[in-house]
Enzyme design. Structure first.
Site, mmCIF file in Angstrom:
data_model
loop_
_atom_site.group_PDB
_atom_site.id
_atom_site.type_symbol
_atom_site.label_atom_id
_atom_site.label_comp_id
_atom_site.label_asym_id
_atom_site.label_seq_id
_atom_site.Cartn_x
_atom_site.Cartn_y
_atom_site.Cartn_z
ATOM 1 N N ASP A 10 -2.660 19.026 -28.028
ATOM 2 C CA ASP A 10 -1.626 18.420 -27.172
ATOM 3 C C ASP A 10 -1.329 17.020 -27.708
ATOM 4 O OD1 ASP A 10 0.160 18.109 -24.987
ATOM 5 O OD2 ASP A 10 -1.364 17.054 -23.831
ATOM 6 N N SER A 11 -0.277 16.426 -27.167
ATOM 7 C CA SER A 11 0.026 15.037 -27.525
ATOM 8 C C SER A 11 -1.000 14.092 -26.896
ATOM 9 C CB SER A 11 1.428 14.677 -27.027
ATOM 10 O OG SER A 11 1.475 14.822 -25.618
ATOM 11 N N TYR A 42 5.597 13.154 -26.669
ATOM 12 C CA TYR A 42 6.418 14.082 -27.436
ATOM 13 C C TYR A 42 7.752 14.338 -26.720
ATOM 14 C CZ TYR A 42 2.739 15.620 -30.730
ATOM 15 O OH TYR A 42 1.802 15.691 -31.726
ATOM 16 N N CYS A 73 0.477 22.543 -25.166
ATOM 17 C CA CYS A 73 1.565 21.587 -24.940
ATOM 18 C C CYS A 73 2.856 22.399 -24.912
ATOM 19 C CB CYS A 73 1.601 20.582 -26.092
ATOM 20 S SG CYS A 73 3.009 19.460 -26.035
ATOM 21 N N ASN A 74 3.579 22.292 -23.809
ATOM 22 C CA ASN A 74 4.823 23.065 -23.685
ATOM 23 C C ASN A 74 5.876 22.580 -24.680
ATOM 24 O OD1 ASN A 74 4.773 24.739 -20.857
ATOM 25 N ND2 ASN A 74 3.446 22.959 -20.794
ATOM 26 N N THR A 75 5.889 21.262 -24.911
ATOM 27 C CA THR A 75 6.908 20.674 -25.787
ATOM 28 C C THR A 75 6.666 21.111 -27.233
ATOM 29 O OG1 THR A 75 6.819 18.814 -24.265
ATOM 30 C CG2 THR A 75 8.078 18.510 -26.269
ATOM 31 N N GLU A 152 -1.264 10.136 -18.320
ATOM 32 C CA GLU A 152 -1.880 9.782 -19.600
ATOM 33 C C GLU A 152 -2.673 8.473 -19.473
ATOM 34 O OE1 GLU A 152 -1.805 11.770 -22.295
ATOM 35 O OE2 GLU A 152 -2.962 10.412 -23.534
ATOM 36 N N CYS A 184 4.474 21.215 -18.116
ATOM 37 C CA CYS A 184 3.945 20.167 -18.990
ATOM 38 C C CYS A 184 2.461 20.190 -18.672
ATOM 39 C CB CYS A 184 4.558 18.814 -18.655
ATOM 40 S SG CYS A 184 3.690 17.438 -19.449
ATOM 41 N N THR A 185 1.635 20.278 -19.708
ATOM 42 C CA THR A 185 0.201 20.480 -19.433
ATOM 43 C C THR A 185 -0.440 19.268 -18.750
ATOM 44 O OG1 THR A 185 -0.226 19.881 -21.744
ATOM 45 C CG2 THR A 185 -0.206 22.233 -21.195
ATOM 46 N N HIS A 186 0.276 18.153 -18.713
ATOM 47 C CA HIS A 186 -0.238 17.012 -17.935
ATOM 48 C C HIS A 186 -0.185 17.290 -16.425
ATOM 49 C CE1 HIS A 186 0.167 14.806 -21.711
ATOM 50 N NE2 HIS A 186 -0.375 13.740 -21.157
#
Ligand code: DGL
Length: 275
Positions: A10-11, A42, A73-75, A152, A184-186
């Site tokens: 992931d980012s 991202y 990460c979806n992006t 984040e 969004c995995t966040h």
């Protein structure tokens, strides 16, 4: 030597929401986690950049000898999964198809809402995948950049997050969706905040966290059984500040049962994986 290793990418800390599901379900693999915190978010980047970063990290994981990579990460899934799969010869999966499938299984009124990054929403990937699975499905999406960044930074206090989430949910207006994809995995890290707000508003909404189906797909692909191995390792590869990453990570997952190591990765060292 067999490494029994699965890679997560992931980012930033978002991928931990996927790793967390895997920790509960997979008892006989070691894990590698790549957090590209130097280049996050991202969601605000160009499609081509995200594609490039994804290819690089999948090359890095190939060198580590992973059995499978999860683009958590979806992006990055939106812009990099397809090309990563055509370049590399080991299994690489993303979160969008599993998330879409889960949403289709859940929705009754076929009205689905999605929250994600700007880049993921603008890619239209979920519209494409969902409508391929069921053309009669309706999807409305809202991007929530402030939410990603607050998570984040580890600003996870309920009141603070609730105020941000509520502001974005207001953007759906009177759309009467029955299912919401946390794309969004966040966001699954603050799923309770979404639930609290829906409850306050008297709405019944089924939540979709793509991580569950993604991890079960990984289990099927690798044919993972129930046996347990002791002294498992988790290696974190972080491009930005390791202390900042750990500050937020410690609020999200308990890794006390694992041998955990942190490694700093320089962006220049990823150059060689450019394709
Ligand atoms: N967690 C990421 C996702 O699932 C992206 C966050 C970001 O870097 O903008 O899309």
């Amino acid at each position: 030597m067999k490494k029994d290793l699965i890679g997560f990418y992931d980012s930033g800390v978002g991928g931990l929401s996927v790793l967390k599901v895997a920790l509960n379900k997979i008892k006989n693999k070691n894990f590698a986690f790549f957090g590209d915190t130097m280049r996050m978010p991202y969601g605000a980047r160009k499609d081509e950049e995200i594609r490039e970063y994804t290819i690089e990290v999948m090359g890095f994981f190939e060198d580590l000898g992973v059995d499978l990579s999860i683009i958590a990460c979806n992006t990055a899934t939106s812009h990099g999964l397809k090309d990563a799969n055509s370049i590399y010869n080991y299994p690489i999966i993303g979160v969008v198809e599993p998330g879409s499938m889960n949403a289709i299984e859940r929705t009754k009124n076929k009205k689905v809402a999605l929250v994600a990054t700007k880049s993921c929403v603008q890619s239209g990937i979920y519209d494409k995948v969902l409508k391929n699975m069921d053309p009669s499905l309706e999807l409305n999406s809202v991007y929530c950049p402030e939410l990603t960044l607050a998570i984040e930074r580890g600003e996870l206090e309920d009141d603070h997050i609730d105020a941000i989430v509520e502001k974005y949910l207001d953007e759906f207006g009177d759309y009467d969706f029955d299912t919401m994809i946390l794309a969004c995995t966040h966001y699954p890290i603050v799923e309770d905040s979404f639930k609290r707000i829906f409850k306050r508003q008297g709405k019944k909404v089924l939540m979709v966290d793509p991580a569950y189906k993604t991890v079960s797909d990984a289990i099927n692909i690798l044919n993972i059984g129930n046996e347990e191995i002791p002294n498992r390792t988790i290696d974190f590869y972080i491009t930005g500040d390791i202390d900042k990453f750990r500050f937020t990570m410690d609020k999200i997952v308990d890794l006390s049962d694992f041998n955990v190591s942190f490694h700093h990765v320089k962006i220049e060292d990823l150059e060689k994986y450019k394709k």
